[in-house]
Design a protein around this motif. Sequence first.
Motif: not given
Length: 182
Positions: A46-75
């Motif tokens: 659902r996040l990918a539809r309105w915000y950006g592509k998220v991959e990784g551990d989305l639990r408390l303390g987890g690490a993830f990557t986020l890619y915003l296509e509109s800005a070609d920005l990876e965090s």
Amino acid sequence: MTSNAGPGSRVLGRLGVADGTGVVRVEDRYDTDIDDLWSSITDPERLARWYGKVEGDLRLGGAFTLYLESADLESIGRVDTCEPPRRLRITTRESDESARRGNGPPPFEQTVEATLTAAGPQTVLTIEIRGLPLDKIEYFGAGWQIHAENLAADIAHQESTETESRWSELVTTYRQLASTIR
């Protein structure tokens, strides 16, 4: 926070300063219950539809990557607080590689906190972003408002707004707001 003007002219955000850095606070009311809105902000599909592509551990303390296509920005980010379905706080920082590709500010750490409040059949979502560069705060205000509008469109099963023209309109509005805090 929101105005009663037409959807094209509503300003959902406020700008501020805390600890010498910029703060954007966006708030809107969504036509869905709190559990569905929570899913919209935490489910990667659902996040990918309105915000950006998220991959990784989305639990408390987890690490993830986020890619915003509109800005070609990876965090890269981590989940700091997760209290379903009411509160989520994450910390992100643009990757060095992404920063080299872009034309934005040098990488910085930002904290994004989402608070959900049930309001009958609707839910109020407040998103507060801290740690932003003050000299670019109007761009972050415009961007976060567009994300909030895209979330509303996704929940309503509608197409997102045309980003380029909306971006130009909102940057002008947020630039005026920024002039009052600098």
